[in-house]
Design a protein around this motif. Structure first.
Motif, PDB file in Angstrom:
ATOM      1  N   ALA A 174       0.837  -1.048  -0.089  1.00 37.88           N
ATOM      2  CA  ALA A 174      -0.133   0.187  -0.085  1.00 37.88           C
ATOM      3  C   ALA A 174       0.817   1.307  -0.039  1.00 37.88           C
ATOM      4  O   ALA A 174       0.550   2.068  -0.777  1.00 37.88           O
ATOM      5  N   ALA A 175       2.040   1.373   0.653  1.00 31.28           N
ATOM      6  CA  ALA A 175       2.743   2.426   0.575  1.00 31.28           C
ATOM      7  C   ALA A 175       3.538   2.572  -0.601  1.00 31.28           C
ATOM      8  O   ALA A 175       3.654   3.650  -0.980  1.00 31.28           O
ATOM      9  N   THR A 178       2.237   1.984  -3.507  1.00 31.88           N
ATOM     10  CA  THR A 178       1.153   2.662  -4.215  1.00 31.88           C
ATOM     11  C   THR A 178       1.113   4.048  -4.112  1.00 31.88           C
ATOM     12  O   THR A 178       1.268   4.978  -5.119  1.00 31.88           O
ATOM     13  N   ARG A 179       1.107   4.359  -2.991  1.00 33.67           N
ATOM     14  CA  ARG A 179       1.116   5.979  -2.424  1.00 33.67           C
ATOM     15  C   ARG A 179       2.332   6.706  -3.071  1.00 33.67           C
ATOM     16  O   ARG A 179       2.135   7.725  -3.609  1.00 33.67           O
ATOM     17  N   ARG A 185       1.727   6.921  -6.682  1.00 35.16           N
ATOM     18  CA  ARG A 185       0.755   7.967  -7.109  1.00 35.16           C
ATOM     19  C   ARG A 185       1.428   9.366  -6.875  1.00 35.16           C
ATOM     20  O   ARG A 185       1.283  10.425  -7.717  1.00 35.16           O
ATOM     21  N   GLN A 186       2.045   9.466  -5.560  1.00 25.16           N
ATOM     22  CA  GLN A 186       2.657  10.911  -5.408  1.00 25.16           C
ATOM     23  C   GLN A 186       3.772  11.353  -6.471  1.00 25.16           C
ATOM     24  O   GLN A 186       3.527  12.601  -7.203  1.00 25.16           O
ATOM     25  N   THR A 215      -4.863   3.248  -5.413  1.00 25.66           N
ATOM     26  CA  THR A 215      -4.947   4.507  -4.590  1.00 25.66           C
ATOM     27  C   THR A 215      -4.507   4.026  -3.129  1.00 25.66           C
ATOM     28  O   THR A 215      -4.496   5.170  -2.315  1.00 25.66           O
ATOM     29  N   GLY A 216      -4.107   2.655  -2.894  1.00 23.74           N
ATOM     30  CA  GLY A 216      -3.421   2.631  -1.583  1.00 23.74           C
ATOM     31  C   GLY A 216      -4.462   1.975  -0.479  1.00 23.74           C
ATOM     32  O   GLY A 216      -3.911   1.190   0.665  1.00 23.74           O
ATOM     33  N   GLU A 217      -6.057   1.914  -0.883  1.00 31.07           N
ATOM     34  CA  GLU A 217      -6.628   1.262  -0.025  1.00 31.07           C
ATOM     35  C   GLU A 217      -6.315  -0.538  -0.132  1.00 31.07           C
ATOM     36  O   GLU A 217      -6.292  -0.974  -1.167  1.00 31.07           O
TER      37      GLU A 217
END
Ligand SMILES: Cc1cc2nc3c(=O)[nH]c(=O)nc-3n(C[C@H](O)[C@H](O)[C@H](O)COP(=O)(O)OP(=O)(O)OC[C@H]3O[C@@H](n4cnc5c(N)ncnc54)[C@H](O)[C@@H]3O)c2cc1C
Length: 462
Positions: free
Chosen positions: A54-55, A57-58, A61-62, A173-175
């Motif tokens: 999840a981290a 993916t964030r 995205r950033q 999206t990290g969910e």
């Protein structure tokens, strides 16, 4: 694309130094799959927890970095290839079978459990996981789910899709989400589990998979029927289906493929006079298996088989399956390049498909050995080419176009198992209408609004 020092630092913070690699050898190795047409990764991350995924993916995205999930890297359409560069997220640390539940007949696994290892583990408990891609010794369940892998047993048992009950997945999206449940019946809301199956790593990263199992069949009988030519073997398939037997496998191997695998293995697989062979299996309770094997033998003989033989023991059966599972490698060794198309037609159209292949061989002066799952109409069509021969490559491209138009005209599909990846994206609109492609793209945008996950796959999006 270059990964900025800030982004690199963020990946290091997410997974630690042991989980981040960007040496040249690693970037190249994680940039290809079995299609053998690659693009190097800019960075490879190897997480060991779902929170780390999840981290990752964030961070992607950033910093607007493409993110490509990699299972075992055996895909045939470049699904795990980072065609736009960016980060390859390898699932290689997710290899545990978490639970085998005998009462509820299910298994919960991490995605990079090898398919063959799962089969061995559940069979030791009297259970059965039917999907059996020829790559089962080297491909992983997560990749099988992402591609909806099939195999010889699909004619009776269906493909991977039929065995997935529930998923845990990380969205781009990290969910972290869960879909489905352990219950065999579940009709609550949209069926996101089925939507994720076959989504080729473009919608979510699968992190845990709950699989339905069956009781292991008590008996199996393996029969080979050899025919003078492919038309005869195709007639044998029609005769089998007309006899209302439901074998667990009806595999057809044409003469060119038989000779290639014999050269590759250095042993005889079929009599010299065989122009094609069917490998048929029936499974179930012993009495029924004996009856069905007798029906198979009668049907093949009536269809003109030169010889019909039953494997006498498990060693002989293993040798037959070794030959079947070696076909891809054998053909790969038989020409500078093998271009594999896994087309699929309704099984009543299998004779028309083989007639089309014979015409393509003639009209385009190509060698096109073919084999595959004749029982469910999914045939592996191999264009054997030499990339140095430009004229031959042009003829192969023209033949591929005709092949795909032909299978769509036969109410079939341009891919029955391997997916679209990037290698077949140019043909998507032969099968799907613009409205359907646009709807799929809206689904993609709902899962992945930033478009970071596996860009450049399924459709050509500029
Ligand atoms: C010799 C040989 C024989 C083969 N025979 C068959 C066959 O009989 N039937 C068949 O169907 N295929 C066959 N294949 C193709 C291939 O093995 C399958 O497509 C397999 O399902 C890919 O699994 P993988 O783990 O190697 O996935 P990869 O190649 O690593 O990835 C394939 C796709 O799945 C995605 N993906 C992988 N893991 C995840 C995850 N955890 N979450 C989200 N997305 C993910 C990737 O992004 C990529 O788009 C064969 C390949 C070879 C080399």
């Amino acid at each position: 694309m270059a990964i900025s020092p800030e982004a690199r630092a963020a990946f290091l913070a997410a997974v630690g130094a042991a989980g981040v690699r960007d040496d040249e050898d690693t970037r190249q190795r994680y940039g290809t799959d079995a299609l053998l047409r690659g693009h190097p990764a800019d960075l490879v991350v190897v997480p060991s927890t779902v929170d780390q995924i999840a981290a990752i993916t964030r961070v992607c995205r950033q910093f607007h970095i493409p993110l490509v999930v990699r299972g075992a890297g055996t895909g045939y359409t470049g699904g795990a290839v980072p065609v736009r560069g960016g980060v390859v997220l390898s699932m290689e640390r997710f290899t545990r079978i978490l639970e085998i539940d005998e009462v509820n007949q299910l298994a919960i696994v991490e995605p990079n459990v090898l398919t063959g290892d799962l089969q061995t583990a559940v069979e030791a408990r009297g259970l059965f996981y039917p999907p059996d891609p020829a790559s089962l010794a080297i491909s992983a369940i997560g990749g099988n789910v992402a591609e909806c892998a099939g195999g010889p047993r699909a004619v009776k048992y269906g493909t991977t899709r039929r065995y997935v009950l529930a998923l845990q997945a990380v969205l781009p999206t990290g969910e972290i989400i869960r879909t489905g449940s352990k219950a065999v019946k579940n009709v609550v809301g949209y069926d996101l589990t089925q939507l994720l199956i076959g989504s080729e790593g473009t919608l979510a990263i699968l992190t845990e998979i709950t699989l339905r199992l069956l009781p292991k069949p008590a008996a199996v009988s393996t029969i080979t029927a050899t025919f003078a030519d492919v038309a005869g073997a195709v007639g044998g398939v029609t005769a089998l289906l007309a006899a209302r037997v439901l074998p667990s496998t009806i595999e057809l191997i044409d003469g060119g493929s038989l000779r290639a695998v014999e050269r590759y293995l250095g042993r005889t697989v079929a009599p010299k006079s065989a122009g094609a062979m069917l490998v048929i299996e029936v499974d179930g309770v012993p009495g029924a298996v004996a009856d069905e094997a007798a029906l198979v033998t009668v049907a093949c003989r009536a269809a003109g088989a030169i010889a019909v033989d039953a494997a006498s023991d498990s060693a002989e059966r293993d040798r037959l399956w070794e030959a079947r599972r070696s076909l891809s490698y054998a053909l790969r060794a038989a020409a500078p390049r093998k271009i594999n198309h896994d087309v699929s037609v309704p099984r009543g159209h299998v004779p028309a498909l083989f007639a089309l292949l014979a015409r393509l061989e003639r009209d385009h002066d190509l060698w096109i050995p073919s084999f595959g799952h004749a029982g469910d109409g999914n045939i592996h069509v191999n264009f054997m080419v030499d990339p140095a021969d430009a004229a031959q490559m042009t003829r192969a491209a023209a033949a591929a176009d005709e092949l795909f138009r032909g299978v769509v005209a036969l109410e079939g599909s341009i891919s029955g198992e391997h997916g679209i990846g990037f290698s077949k994206a140019q043909y998507l609109s032969l099968e799907l209408s613009p409205d359907v492609i646009a709807l799929m793209q809206r689904v993609k945008a709902a899962f992945d609004p930033s478009g970071i996950l596996n860009p450049g796959k399924i459709w050509i999006d500029g």
